[in-house]
Design a protein around this motif. Structure first.
Motif, PDB file in Angstrom:
ATOM      1  N   THR A 408       0.834  -1.204   0.000  1.00 25.83           N
ATOM      2  CA  THR A 408       0.000   0.000   0.000  1.00 25.83           C
ATOM      3  C   THR A 408       0.867   1.252   0.000  1.00 25.83           C
ATOM      4  O   THR A 408       0.888   2.004  -0.968  1.00 25.83           O
ATOM      5  N   ALA A 409       1.634   1.483   1.072  1.00 25.18           N
ATOM      6  CA  ALA A 409       2.416   2.716   1.177  1.00 25.18           C
ATOM      7  C   ALA A 409       3.409   2.874   0.031  1.00 25.18           C
ATOM      8  O   ALA A 409       3.622   3.985  -0.469  1.00 25.18           O
ATOM      9  N   PHE A 410       4.031   1.773  -0.396  1.00 24.92           N
ATOM     10  CA  PHE A 410       5.021   1.876  -1.466  1.00 24.92           C
ATOM     11  C   PHE A 410       4.378   2.227  -2.806  1.00 24.92           C
ATOM     12  O   PHE A 410       5.084   2.565  -3.763  1.00 24.92           O
ATOM     13  N   TYR A 411       3.055   2.143  -2.895  1.00 26.95           N
ATOM     14  CA  TYR A 411       2.354   2.579  -4.098  1.00 26.95           C
ATOM     15  C   TYR A 411       1.747   3.975  -3.915  1.00 26.95           C
ATOM     16  O   TYR A 411       1.154   4.515  -4.856  1.00 26.95           O
ATOM     17  N   ARG A 412       1.894   4.524  -2.716  1.00 24.56           N
ATOM     18  CA  ARG A 412       1.398   5.880  -2.457  1.00 24.56           C
ATOM     19  C   ARG A 412       2.538   6.896  -2.338  1.00 24.56           C
ATOM     20  O   ARG A 412       2.399   8.037  -2.758  1.00 24.56           O
ATOM     21  N   ALA A 417      10.795   5.731  -7.146  1.00 21.24           N
ATOM     22  CA  ALA A 417      10.324   4.343  -7.097  1.00 21.24           C
ATOM     23  C   ALA A 417      11.450   3.328  -7.039  1.00 21.24           C
ATOM     24  O   ALA A 417      11.227   2.187  -6.612  1.00 21.24           O
ATOM     25  N   ALA A 418      12.657   3.697  -7.444  1.00 21.41           N
ATOM     26  CA  ALA A 418      13.761   2.736  -7.406  1.00 21.41           C
ATOM     27  C   ALA A 418      14.012   2.222  -6.000  1.00 21.41           C
ATOM     28  O   ALA A 418      14.544   1.122  -5.823  1.00 21.41           O
ATOM     29  N   LEU A 419      13.640   2.989  -4.991  1.00 14.36           N
ATOM     30  CA  LEU A 419      13.872   2.594  -3.601  1.00 14.36           C
ATOM     31  C   LEU A 419      12.656   1.915  -2.973  1.00 14.36           C
ATOM     32  O   LEU A 419      12.759   1.401  -1.856  1.00 14.36           O
ATOM     33  N   ASN A 420      11.528   1.932  -3.666  1.00 19.49           N
ATOM     34  CA  ASN A 420      10.303   1.338  -3.119  1.00 19.49           C
ATOM     35  C   ASN A 420      10.294  -0.149  -3.400  1.00 19.49           C
ATOM     36  O   ASN A 420       9.571  -0.657  -4.238  1.00 19.49           O
ATOM     37  N   GLU A 421      11.118  -0.870  -2.652  1.00 19.70           N
ATOM     38  CA  GLU A 421      11.339  -2.275  -2.939  1.00 19.70           C
ATOM     39  C   GLU A 421      11.159  -3.116  -1.685  1.00 19.70           C
ATOM     40  O   GLU A 421      11.252  -2.602  -0.561  1.00 19.70           O
ATOM     41  N   VAL A 422      10.854  -4.374  -1.858  1.00 21.40           N
ATOM     42  CA  VAL A 422      10.734  -5.300  -0.740  1.00 21.40           C
ATOM     43  C   VAL A 422      11.998  -5.206   0.113  1.00 21.40           C
ATOM     44  O   VAL A 422      13.109  -5.341  -0.391  1.00 21.40           O
TER      45      VAL A 422
END
Length: 747
Positions: A408-412, A417-422
């Motif tokens: 959720t948060a990583f899509y908000r 986005a390169a850092l929005n990773e598992v």
């Protein structure tokens, strides 16, 4: 000893026989072990294998036991090991008849010999099955001794036939209800918020034996050398489970799919070799991000994560909050607030008591009116850290964090986005060389056999997409202006999705409109701002679906031109990431297809067919001595992968220890280097856009002392180091490739 792995996603479209046909290619590449997704029988038509329905046999859809044996034989003949993914937390119940244990439970209720295999709350009556499209039972039928609703079929308990379908339904050990009731009223534990995956009680020794018997037979026979354990955080007692697994497979390589917070370590009592590598992924990728390019953020990530965690506790995971609250006789909101405040995915009481205390304190601070209820929970958990209340709190905290943050948060919170990773930390803008060296040194000393990775079936985007996006951190002003210009005529009417869309388009370019449409549909629903998987805004979804085709038609030439400018620096980053991961501490994994440049987005995009014929053609040329250019064929990446993996396999003695090396000169900050054994040095280029403005100049890299000449395994050329102290001139060393693999001594 496993020196490296190559991950294959086995499916009905890519069976075990298909995997066996690739073994020769993987051996030539230097891979140490074939690493597969789950091989046990999964739900009909499963494309990933994590929805197991029968753990007692190899999947017939993947080729069955005979194909498994052919894969084992092929791997053995090539000198490769086999590593298999296992799923101890849950089983699929989507098609009840496909799962013999679940079918028996539905037919016989608590009298079933499998009633204790699944984590069912029998105190609340019949098992709730949320499958109906409405509250009406009018569409029920009794057919062939089964209760039928549309395409769904369920067993009848002995002696319960006769009468109307509604009357038959009332006699069963289950109740069919509207699908929306699942999130709030479900009576069995599930995997995250997926009601078709029922939790399994592997904490029961009998259940452990039944669910692991077949896989452990493979291990005992020497056919499987390693196991990847999926989602240990969902288990009642991961530590006890892993100790039992280790006792049953004492010589196996064991890694756990455990997402660690930035400064968190695996519990010391876990007898495993390490994680599946999300921690290393954050460090490697962050190394190529320019901290000076950090964009502003309208809100803190912490605030967004808190908001999203609360959202999932009140919606998709409400049933879990209510079940735990009932055990403690407190307000479900008190349970939710503890989950929201967790600093890590879960604690492992009595280990992790500090994390538990932090969650309690955070919950009381955020909701003082619930302090009394929170104290009740805290006291009960501390009094009996292995009791049911403590266990369910811990099992559920990871669900809340994963669904609230990653999904959720990583899509908000999409500023970069390169850092929005598992396993990522998007609010930490990059990783400094000093931090990387510190963590790599610790990994070499404490977890030398942990897995490292850059791409998995769970990552939000491939390593090469992230490598290209990292270039944007060196062009923050230009990128912001470009997005503003493009958005002026082609914006998505939701700011965070709009930002994510442009980054994803540039990161994955060239990408088809269909792939972008599917990605953005998933991203919009995961963000849960304007639409979601449950509550749809059809008009908004239609506008998002139309965006890719419109943008590609109207702005495709501009996007193409922009990507052409950042492609080469992206390739430099990609090669740098790969050589640092492959040659660094740990056991590196190569995800299928990423042996060439791969510009995939989130699943199922990252499970698309891989062109292995092209890879084998390029590998043959490399074997003939070809030194490829760095271009969009990706052959240069295949060259790097082959050279490092073959060296790891042939000279494992070189990959011990870890020593940071520091360049000297005007461009020293653009060189990242380390040695493993004193005879092996790895060099990578950082921040290539900024470097191009000045060049290397007279920047040099001092090499470890010792006798013998150095040569670069990537170019085959000797390194001119001059007299002692020996130094490599980086302008010469990195003139052909932005990375180098230096070996001292005989070739």
């Amino acid at each position: 000893m496993i020196t490296s792995t190559y991950r294959l996603q086995i499916s009905p479209a890519f069976t075990m026989d298909a995997a066996a046909s690739l073994v020769d290619y993987l051996a030539r590449l230097g891979v140490g072990a074939v690493y597969t997704s789950p091989l046990l029988t999964a739900a009909p038509g499963s494309t990933h294998g994590y929805d197991v329905v029968d753990p007692t046999r190899a999947s017939p859809e993947l080729g069955g036991e005979e194909a498994r044996q052919r894969l084992v034989s092929a791997a053995r003949a090539a000198g490769l090991s086999l590593v298999v993914d296992i799923v101890p937390n849950h089983m699929s119940v989507e098609v009840p008849s496909a799962n013999p244990w679940w079918w028996d439970v539905l037919a016989h209720g608590q009298e079933s010999p499998y009633a204790t295999y699944f984590d069912v709350d029998w105190s609340r009556g019949p098992v709730l099955l949320p499958v109906l499209g409405s509250d009406s039972l009018d569409e029920l039928e009794v057919r062939d001794d089964r209760l039928v609703y549309c395409e769904h079929e369920f067993p009848l308990a002995p002696g319960t036939a006769g009468g109307t379908p509604r009357e038959v339904h009332e006699r069963q050990h289950y109740r069919l209800v509207h699908w929306r009731r699942g999130n709030a009223e479900l009576t069995y534990r599930r995997f995250f918020d997926i009601t078709t995956l029922a939790g399994v009680r592997v904490e029961d020794p009998a259940v452990f034996e039944a669910t692991h018997r077949e896989v452990l037979r493979w291990v005992a026979a020497g056919e499987v050398a390693g196991l990847r354990v999926d989602h240990p955080d969902g288990l009642a007692d991961p530590g006890t489970y892993l100790r039992r697994l280790r006792a049953a497979a004492p010589d196996a390589w064991l890694v756990v799919e455990k997402i660690l917070a930035v400064d968190e370590s695996l519990p010391a009592s876990w007898p495993v070799d390490g994680t599946t590598g999300y921690d290393a992924l954050r460090e490697v990728c962050g190394l190529f991000v320019d901290p000076a390019g950090e964009p502003p953020a309208d809100r803190s990530l912490h605030d967004v994560e808190t908001e999203c965690r609360r959202l999932v506790t009140r919606t998709s995971l409400l049933a879990e909050m209510r079940r735990i609250a009932a055990l403690a006789n407190v307000d479900p909101e008190a349970i939710a607030e503890i989950m929201v405040a967790f600093p890590v995915y879960r604690s492992y009481l009595p280990e992790g008591l500090d994390d538990w205390a932090a969650a309690v304190a955070g919950a009381k601070h955020a909701t003082p009116h619930l302090a009394a209820d929170i104290d009740v929970v805290d006291n009960a958990v501390r009094k009996d850290p292995r009791g049911e209340l403590a266990t369910r709190v811990q099992q559920t905290s990871g669900m809340v964090v994963a669904k609230g943050v990653e999904d959720t948060a990583f899509y908000r919170w999409t500023r970069f986005a390169a850092l929005n990773e598992v396993g990522g930390a998007p609010d930490r803008f990059g990783v400094t060389p000093e931090e990387f060296h510190r963590r790599a040194t610790a990994r070499a000393a404490g977890w030398p056999h942990t897995m490292t990775t850059l791409s998995t079936h769970d990552t939000k985007r491939s390593e090469d997409v992230r490598a290209r996006l990292a270039v944007l951190s060196e062009l923050p002003g230009e990128w912001a202006e470009t997005v503003a210009r493009w958005s002026g005529s082609h914006a998505i009417d939701e700011p965070s999705l709009n930002d994510l869309a442009w980054q994803s388009l540039v990161g994955a370019w060239p990408v088809t409109a269909d792939r972008m449409r599917d990605y953005l549909d998933k991203a919009a629903k995961e963000a849960k701002i304007r639409t979601s998987w449950v509550d749809h805004d059809e008009e908004f979804e239609a506008s998002v679906a139309a965006w890719p085709e419109r943008v590609i038609a109207d702005l495709g030439a501009e996007v193409e031109a922009f990507v052409a400018r950042i492609a080469a620096p992206g390739w430099s980053n990609a090669l740098g990431q790969k050589i640092v991961q492959l040659a660094g501490p740990g056991v590196p994994d190569v995800y299928q297809g990423t042996d060439l440049f791969d510009l995939s987005l989130v699943d199922p995009d990252n499970r698309r067919p891989v062109d292995y014929a092209e890879r084998q053609r390029l590998l043959s040329r490399l074997e003939d001595g070809w030194l490829p250019d760095v271009d969009d064929t990706g052959a240069a990446k295949l060259h790097v992968v082959r050279q490092v993996l073959r060296l790891r396999r042939d000279r494992p003695d070189l990959f011990t220890g870890y020593r940071p090396l520091a360049a000297q000169g005007p461009a020293a900050g653009h060189a990242f280097a380390f040695s493993r054994a004193p005879e092996l040095v790895v060099v990578a280029t950082r921040l290539p856009v900024t470097l191009a403005r000045t060049g290397w100049g007279d920047t040099v890299l001092p090499l470890p002392a010792g006798a013998g000449n150095w040569f670069d395994l990537l170019t085959g050329k000797p390194v001119d180091t001059g007299p002692e102290p020996r130094c490599a001139h980086l302008g010469d060393l990195l003139s052909q490739y932005p990375v180098a693999l230096l070996l001292r001594g005989n070739r």
